[in-house]
Design a protein around this motif. Sequence first.
Motif, mmCIF file in Angstrom:
data_model
loop_
_atom_site.group_PDB
_atom_site.id
_atom_site.type_symbol
_atom_site.label_atom_id
_atom_site.label_comp_id
_atom_site.label_asym_id
_atom_site.label_seq_id
_atom_site.Cartn_x
_atom_site.Cartn_y
_atom_site.Cartn_z
ATOM 1 N N ALA A 166 0.835 -1.205 0.000
ATOM 2 C CA ALA A 166 0.000 0.000 0.000
ATOM 3 C C ALA A 166 0.872 1.259 0.000
ATOM 4 O O ALA A 166 0.600 2.223 -0.732
ATOM 5 C CB ALA A 166 -0.933 0.002 1.208
ATOM 6 N N ARG A 167 1.947 1.256 0.784
ATOM 7 C CA ARG A 167 2.858 2.419 0.809
ATOM 8 C C ARG A 167 3.549 2.586 -0.541
ATOM 9 O O ARG A 167 3.711 3.707 -1.030
ATOM 10 C CB ARG A 167 3.889 2.256 1.923
ATOM 11 N N SER A 168 3.974 1.479 -1.147
ATOM 12 C CA SER A 168 4.634 1.545 -2.458
ATOM 13 C C SER A 168 3.692 2.090 -3.516
ATOM 14 O O SER A 168 4.097 2.865 -4.382
ATOM 15 C CB SER A 168 5.142 0.159 -2.879
ATOM 16 N N LEU A 169 2.449 1.690 -3.442
ATOM 17 C CA LEU A 169 1.453 2.169 -4.399
ATOM 18 C C LEU A 169 1.259 3.676 -4.256
ATOM 19 O O LEU A 169 1.233 4.406 -5.257
ATOM 20 C CB LEU A 169 0.134 1.427 -4.169
ATOM 21 N N VAL A 170 1.181 4.151 -3.030
ATOM 22 C CA VAL A 170 1.035 5.590 -2.790
ATOM 23 C C VAL A 170 2.254 6.341 -3.319
ATOM 24 O O VAL A 170 2.122 7.383 -3.979
ATOM 25 C CB VAL A 170 0.817 5.878 -1.280
ATOM 26 N N ARG A 171 3.463 5.828 -3.053
ATOM 27 C CA ARG A 171 4.688 6.492 -3.527
ATOM 28 C C ARG A 171 4.719 6.552 -5.049
ATOM 29 O O ARG A 171 5.064 7.592 -5.629
ATOM 30 C CB ARG A 171 5.926 5.767 -3.011
ATOM 31 N N ALA A 172 4.372 5.457 -5.710
ATOM 32 C CA ALA A 172 4.399 5.429 -7.176
ATOM 33 C C ALA A 172 3.389 6.413 -7.756
ATOM 34 O O ALA A 172 3.692 7.150 -8.708
ATOM 35 C CB ALA A 172 4.123 4.017 -7.679
ATOM 36 N N ARG A 173 2.216 6.454 -7.187
ATOM 37 C CA ARG A 173 1.190 7.382 -7.681
ATOM 38 C C ARG A 173 1.592 8.831 -7.427
ATOM 39 O O ARG A 173 1.335 9.718 -8.250
ATOM 40 C CB ARG A 173 -0.151 7.067 -7.039
ATOM 41 N N ARG A 174 2.234 9.090 -6.298
ATOM 42 C CA ARG A 174 2.696 10.444 -5.984
ATOM 43 C C ARG A 174 3.772 10.883 -6.979
ATOM 44 O O ARG A 174 3.752 12.013 -7.469
ATOM 45 C CB ARG A 174 3.231 10.512 -4.559
ATOM 46 N N LEU A 175 4.707 9.989 -7.284
ATOM 47 C CA LEU A 175 5.756 10.305 -8.249
ATOM 48 C C LEU A 175 5.151 10.638 -9.603
ATOM 49 O O LEU A 175 5.530 11.619 -10.243
ATOM 50 C CB LEU A 175 6.734 9.135 -8.386
ATOM 51 N N ASN A 176 4.200 9.839 -10.031
ATOM 52 C CA ASN A 176 3.548 10.078 -11.313
ATOM 53 C C ASN A 176 2.859 11.440 -11.307
ATOM 54 O O ASN A 176 2.956 12.206 -12.269
ATOM 55 C CB ASN A 176 2.549 8.951 -11.606
ATOM 56 N N ALA A 177 2.183 11.760 -10.222
ATOM 57 C CA ALA A 177 1.491 13.048 -10.119
ATOM 58 C C ALA A 177 2.490 14.215 -10.132
ATOM 59 O O ALA A 177 2.238 15.244 -10.768
ATOM 60 C CB ALA A 177 0.642 13.094 -8.849
ATOM 61 N N GLU A 178 3.622 14.064 -9.449
ATOM 62 C CA GLU A 178 4.636 15.127 -9.420
ATOM 63 C C GLU A 178 5.210 15.376 -10.807
ATOM 64 O O GLU A 178 5.383 16.529 -11.215
ATOM 65 C CB GLU A 178 5.752 14.771 -8.445
#
Length: 156
Positions: free
Chosen positions: A72-84
């Motif tokens: 779940a944390r990895s998914l949040v990090r990946a989505r945040r990177l994509n958004a940035e």
Amino acid sequence: MLEEVEAAEREARVCRDHVAPRILGTPPPQVAGAAALAVRLRVLRDTGPAAAGSTLRGWLLGELDTCERAAARSLVRARRLNAECTALLARRNRARGRLDAYRSEAAARGLIEELGEPYEAARRLLYSSGCDLPLAELRVEEYHRAVRHEIDRRQA
């Protein structure tokens, strides 16, 4: 969930690799939680059949829970990177749009030749690979101020 994390990380890597050469500065960090998670899950899968004792079963359940939280944390990090990364391109595109709008305003007032230098300074930055985005935005604002100044001066 592992497949979802892998897909999100793949998407984030593609976006990061697309943005990194276009926008100067430190790109957001790579994400790589899925690979370590896959290894942990393989170990747990291989250990599972041997989990005859309640202590080992309890350990496995705890590890699975830990893996789920890590996923779940990895998914949040990946989505945040994509958004940035996406936000950086959007920011550059908005600056390009503002520059075009200010140029249109200058053209409508017959100021193209007079204000060619500040326009070109902003345009060069915004349309160069390895765009220094903060500096480009500053140049766009300087061009806008120059347009406003000339319009005000002519109206006075």
